[in-house]
Every structure is written in structure tokens, then in C-alpha cells.
Write a protein that holds these residues in place. Sequence first.
Motif, PDB file in Angstrom:
ATOM      1  N   ALA A 152     -17.766  34.413 -58.003  1.00 13.77           N
ATOM      2  CA  ALA A 152     -18.066  34.352 -59.428  1.00 13.77           C
ATOM      3  C   ALA A 152     -16.782  34.289 -60.255  1.00 13.77           C
ATOM      4  CB  ALA A 152     -18.902  35.565 -59.841  1.00 13.77           C
ATOM      5  N   VAL A 153     -15.762  35.019 -59.823  1.00 13.20           N
ATOM      6  CA  VAL A 153     -14.466  34.956 -60.504  1.00 13.20           C
ATOM      7  C   VAL A 153     -13.879  33.548 -60.372  1.00 13.20           C
ATOM      8  CG1 VAL A 153     -12.098  35.846 -60.533  1.00 13.20           C
ATOM      9  CG2 VAL A 153     -14.017  37.420 -60.154  1.00 13.20           C
ATOM     10  N   TYR A 154     -13.965  32.987 -59.168  1.00 10.24           N
ATOM     11  CA  TYR A 154     -13.431  31.640 -58.918  1.00 10.24           C
ATOM     12  C   TYR A 154     -14.161  30.595 -59.751  1.00 10.24           C
ATOM     13  CZ  TYR A 154     -11.598  27.697 -56.207  1.00 10.24           C
ATOM     14  OH  TYR A 154     -10.980  26.530 -55.813  1.00 10.24           O
ATOM     15  N   ALA A 155     -15.484  30.748 -59.860  1.00 11.40           N
ATOM     16  CA  ALA A 155     -16.258  29.806 -60.674  1.00 11.40           C
ATOM     17  C   ALA A 155     -15.791  29.846 -62.122  1.00 11.40           C
ATOM     18  CB  ALA A 155     -17.746  30.135 -60.595  1.00 11.40           C
ATOM     19  N   GLY A 156     -15.498  31.037 -62.624  1.00  8.66           N
ATOM     20  CA  GLY A 156     -14.987  31.161 -63.981  1.00  8.66           C
ATOM     21  C   GLY A 156     -13.669  30.431 -64.155  1.00  8.66           C
ATOM     22  N   ASP A 295     -19.299  34.886 -50.681  1.00  3.72           N
ATOM     23  CA  ASP A 295     -18.367  34.132 -51.537  1.00  3.72           C
ATOM     24  C   ASP A 295     -18.133  32.686 -51.101  1.00  3.72           C
ATOM     25  OD1 ASP A 295     -17.728  36.203 -53.494  1.00  3.72           O
ATOM     26  OD2 ASP A 295     -16.845  37.254 -51.795  1.00  3.72           O
ATOM     27  N   HIS A 296     -19.229  31.934 -51.081  1.00  4.81           N
ATOM     28  CA  HIS A 296     -19.161  30.503 -50.802  1.00  4.81           C
ATOM     29  C   HIS A 296     -19.338  29.739 -52.116  1.00  4.81           C
ATOM     30  CE1 HIS A 296     -19.513  31.161 -46.415  1.00  4.81           C
ATOM     31  NE2 HIS A 296     -20.190  32.232 -46.806  1.00  4.81           N
ATOM     32  N   VAL A 297     -18.423  28.818 -52.402  1.00  6.79           N
ATOM     33  CA  VAL A 297     -18.447  28.057 -53.647  1.00  6.79           C
ATOM     34  C   VAL A 297     -18.525  26.564 -53.320  1.00  6.79           C
ATOM     35  CG1 VAL A 297     -17.273  27.560 -55.826  1.00  6.79           C
ATOM     36  CG2 VAL A 297     -17.010  29.817 -54.747  1.00  6.79           C
ATOM     37  N   TYR A 298     -19.553  25.916 -53.829  1.00  3.67           N
ATOM     38  CA  TYR A 298     -19.726  24.476 -53.684  1.00  3.67           C
ATOM     39  C   TYR A 298     -19.645  23.852 -55.079  1.00  3.67           C
ATOM     40  CZ  TYR A 298     -21.761  25.634 -49.099  1.00  3.67           C
ATOM     41  OH  TYR A 298     -21.969  26.112 -47.829  1.00  3.67           O
ATOM     42  N   TRP A 299     -18.953  22.735 -55.205  1.00  5.21           N
ATOM     43  CA  TRP A 299     -18.983  22.045 -56.490  1.00  5.21           C
ATOM     44  C   TRP A 299     -18.743  20.551 -56.316  1.00  5.21           C
ATOM     45  CZ3 TRP A 299     -14.604  24.430 -54.815  1.00  5.21           C
ATOM     46  CH2 TRP A 299     -13.361  23.853 -55.084  1.00  5.21           C
ATOM     47  N   VAL A 300     -19.251  19.820 -57.288  1.00  2.00           N
ATOM     48  CA  VAL A 300     -19.114  18.372 -57.322  1.00  2.00           C
ATOM     49  C   VAL A 300     -18.541  17.998 -58.674  1.00  2.00           C
ATOM     50  CG1 VAL A 300     -20.288  16.146 -57.090  1.00  2.00           C
ATOM     51  CG2 VAL A 300     -21.133  18.146 -55.830  1.00  2.00           C
ATOM     52  N   ASP A 301     -17.516  17.130 -58.659  1.00  2.00           N
ATOM     53  CA  ASP A 301     -16.940  16.646 -59.911  1.00  2.00           C
ATOM     54  C   ASP A 301     -16.692  15.141 -59.791  1.00  2.00           C
ATOM     55  OD1 ASP A 301     -14.710  16.384 -58.277  1.00  2.00           O
ATOM     56  OD2 ASP A 301     -13.660  18.109 -59.135  1.00  2.00           O
ATOM     57  N   GLY A 302     -15.931  14.572 -60.694  1.00  2.00           N
ATOM     58  CA  GLY A 302     -15.684  13.139 -60.677  1.00  2.00           C
ATOM     59  C   GLY A 302     -14.881  12.664 -59.481  1.00  2.00           C
ATOM     60  N   GLU A 303     -14.218  13.610 -58.799  1.00  2.00           N
ATOM     61  CA  GLU A 303     -13.373  13.251 -57.654  1.00  2.00           C
ATOM     62  C   GLU A 303     -14.118  13.308 -56.322  1.00  2.00           C
ATOM     63  OE1 GLU A 303     -10.292  12.146 -58.214  1.00  2.00           O
ATOM     64  OE2 GLU A 303     -10.742  12.419 -60.346  1.00  2.00           O
ATOM     65  N   GLU A 305     -16.961  15.826 -53.574  1.00  2.00           N
ATOM     66  CA  GLU A 305     -17.684  17.040 -53.219  1.00  2.00           C
ATOM     67  C   GLU A 305     -16.694  18.051 -52.640  1.00  2.00           C
ATOM     68  OE1 GLU A 305     -20.584  15.730 -50.414  1.00  2.00           O
ATOM     69  OE2 GLU A 305     -21.418  14.212 -51.782  1.00  2.00           O
ATOM     70  N   HIS A 306     -16.854  19.325 -53.037  1.00  4.29           N
ATOM     71  CA  HIS A 306     -15.873  20.335 -52.652  1.00  4.29           C
ATOM     72  C   HIS A 306     -16.554  21.609 -52.161  1.00  4.29           C
ATOM     73  CE1 HIS A 306     -13.035  17.836 -54.987  1.00  4.29           C
ATOM     74  NE2 HIS A 306     -13.979  17.826 -55.908  1.00  4.29           N
ATOM     75  N   TYR A 307     -15.837  22.315 -51.309  1.00  2.00           N
ATOM     76  CA  TYR A 307     -16.316  23.608 -50.813  1.00  2.00           C
ATOM     77  C   TYR A 307     -15.123  24.520 -50.586  1.00  2.00           C
ATOM     78  CZ  TYR A 307     -17.547  27.197 -47.411  1.00  2.00           C
ATOM     79  OH  TYR A 307     -17.690  28.388 -46.761  1.00  2.00           O
ATOM     80  N   GLU A 308     -15.255  25.777 -50.999  1.00  2.00           N
ATOM     81  CA  GLU A 308     -14.252  26.797 -50.728  1.00  2.00           C
ATOM     82  C   GLU A 308     -14.942  28.092 -50.337  1.00  2.00           C
ATOM     83  OE1 GLU A 308     -10.964  27.020 -50.604  1.00  2.00           O
ATOM     84  OE2 GLU A 308     -10.420  25.000 -51.294  1.00  2.00           O
TER      85      GLU A 308
END
Length: 362
Positions: A152-156, A295-303, A305-308
Motif C-alpha cells: 500500500a505504501v508502494y502504491a502511494g 505485498d504483491h503489486v501489479y500495475w499496467v501503464d503506457g510502457e 505490464e509490471h509486477y513487484e
Amino acid sequence: MSRKDGMMYAPVHEAKPVVGPGEFVIAALALDHGHIYGMCNGLVEAGAELKWVYDPDPEKVKAFLNKYPGVSAARSAEEILEDPEVRLVAAAAVPSERGPLGLRVMAHGKDYFTDKSPFTSLDQLAAARLQVEQTGRKYMTYYSERLHVESAVYAGQLVQQGAIGRVLQVMGLGPHRLNAPSRPEWFFQRDKYGGILCDIGSHQIEQFLFYAGCRDAKVLHSKVANYNNPAYPELEDYGDATLVGDNGATQYFRVDWFTPSGLGTWGDGRTIILGTEGYIELRKYSDIGRSSTPDHVYWVDGEGEHYEHVAGKIGFPFFGELILDCLERTEKAMTQEHAFKAAELCLEAQQQAVNLTPDTLK
């Protein structure tokens, strides 16, 4: 830290002191909820000196001293409140008692750090607002599902970096395991715990305000129910709500006490943040079927698909920031208005909720 019992959720991380020994003395008062351990862990890791503990239950005090062996057991709450060395009091009282306790703490010239939910009525909130104004003290709240969760901190941080553009919508899922036999009596008394939206719903509303950058919001609709616990007629085991922020962003969240026994943790908490240029999904406490780690973070942006997997990598900056805020009278960790606004909205959501409890369970 117990992964099965959310009431004893108390993350630990490497110490990153922001002050030297003895520069920021704190005390623990009222041990009714296990979150007091998470609150104290975070503050001690940031350099706070935990001097005192008090609770009328000697067994709770004994367990606390086993965890923090250098702490002294106070003979009364007044012994803590009247100690001029103590700058902040951390407390996890019965929810209905958190507001009145905060007034006492601030009246003694100390900052107050309470477990969520910080109030069970709008009258308590109004009294705390007035006391903050009159004393200049802080009334901070442990919204642990953002402040003490590395994903949640990383998402912020991603949101603040502009990774997904302007946030449009936040969806939060906050299931919890009931563990009814281990719960105290007050947990099932409506006037003591305040209702499910007031209680665990407060986490979700606080996250919405933070991620979407809202200073204010309106509750559009909310619902509660006791679907499956007739033995506890005052318990609400389900709740949801929809909000709209002052900047047009929206939220939907659901909270419940229906975590199945097969899940390896106390709840499969998730958050999805939609932006104009991407989205983020947090799998906070487990990635079911893949990993039991948090603490699994997935996100998609213009560049792309990402996972950390960020467990152990981010830390919990809130606690050090809070200590410095108390010393410097700043508001970097969390503004007072943000803490109060999240509390106000969860109380309003609870107050106007439609009760869907089946007639057979009423």
C-alpha cells in the motif's frame, strides 16, 4: 506476527530511527485490541522510547511486558498522563472509549495515537475536533491497512510519481476472519464497536481519500447486514459503500467477516486503483494459489505490464514522519483533517446504511 488472526496483526521491520535515544518518549495505554503491538512496533522502530504501559487487566500488561521487556508497568493511567517526559500516548481501547480517552490525553498536553476506528459517533468526533483546536495536540489514527502494509505504501509512491495518471476510482476489498471464540465480548456489542463500516470500513475510506487526493467526499450509498451469525445479533458481518470525492473520483468498497478457513492469512485484502493512464492492483496479504507471502503489486501503464513483490523492501515511513511531526508540529505523516475526514465519512456511511439482514436473522 500471526497471519491467521487479524486482531494480532503487528508487522515488524528493520529499525530506522529518526531520533536519538530518549528524544521521543511514548507510553501505551489501553490494550483492548491487539493492534497496540503494531502501533508500538512502528514507533519503536522509528526511534521512540517506550517507557510505560497501563491497562486494568494484569494479564494484558504481562503479555505486553513480555513483548517489550524494558517497559515499566504504570499503577494508573494518571501516572502516564502526568509524566512530563511522555510526548505521545498510543492506545487501542474499546472503540467506543477511544474518543473520550483521546480528550483526556490531549488535555494533559500529549499527542494521541489511537487504533482505528477513532470514534463511534459524530459527537465524539466533534469533541475531538474542538479539543485539537483548543490544545494544539494531535489526534492521529492507526489506519494500518495503508500505513503498515508495504504494498500500500508502494502504491502511494507510484500514484505520486504519476505512474497511472490522475486517479479516477479506488476499489477496496477488506475481508477479515471472524475467529469468534477468540474475540472479546465488546466485539459483538453494536454500541461498543460502532458497526462494520465504522470499524474496518474506516481503512477503506482513508485509502480512497489518500490515493485519489480527496480533501472531502460524499457517501452515495451504503449497506450492512448480518447474513450468517444469528448467535451474535448485534454483529454486522457484511458491509459496502459507494463514495464520490470532491474532485470527482469515486470509490466502492466491501468489508466482511467471511474469510474461509482454508486461506492462509486473516483476509485476502485487495485494492485496485484506476487512473487515466493505467491501473494498480494490490494483493496485500497473500497472492492466492501462487504465494502465501504478502505485498504483491501489479500495475499496467503506457510502457507495459509490471509486477513487484515489495515485502521487506519499502518499510513504513509513517511512524518516523509522525514522530517528527510531533516534535516539529508539522503534518507530513498525515494531516489532522485527513484523519478526521476519514473518520467522519465512515461514521456517515454507517449512520445511513441500509440494513439487509434477512428477517429470519433479525
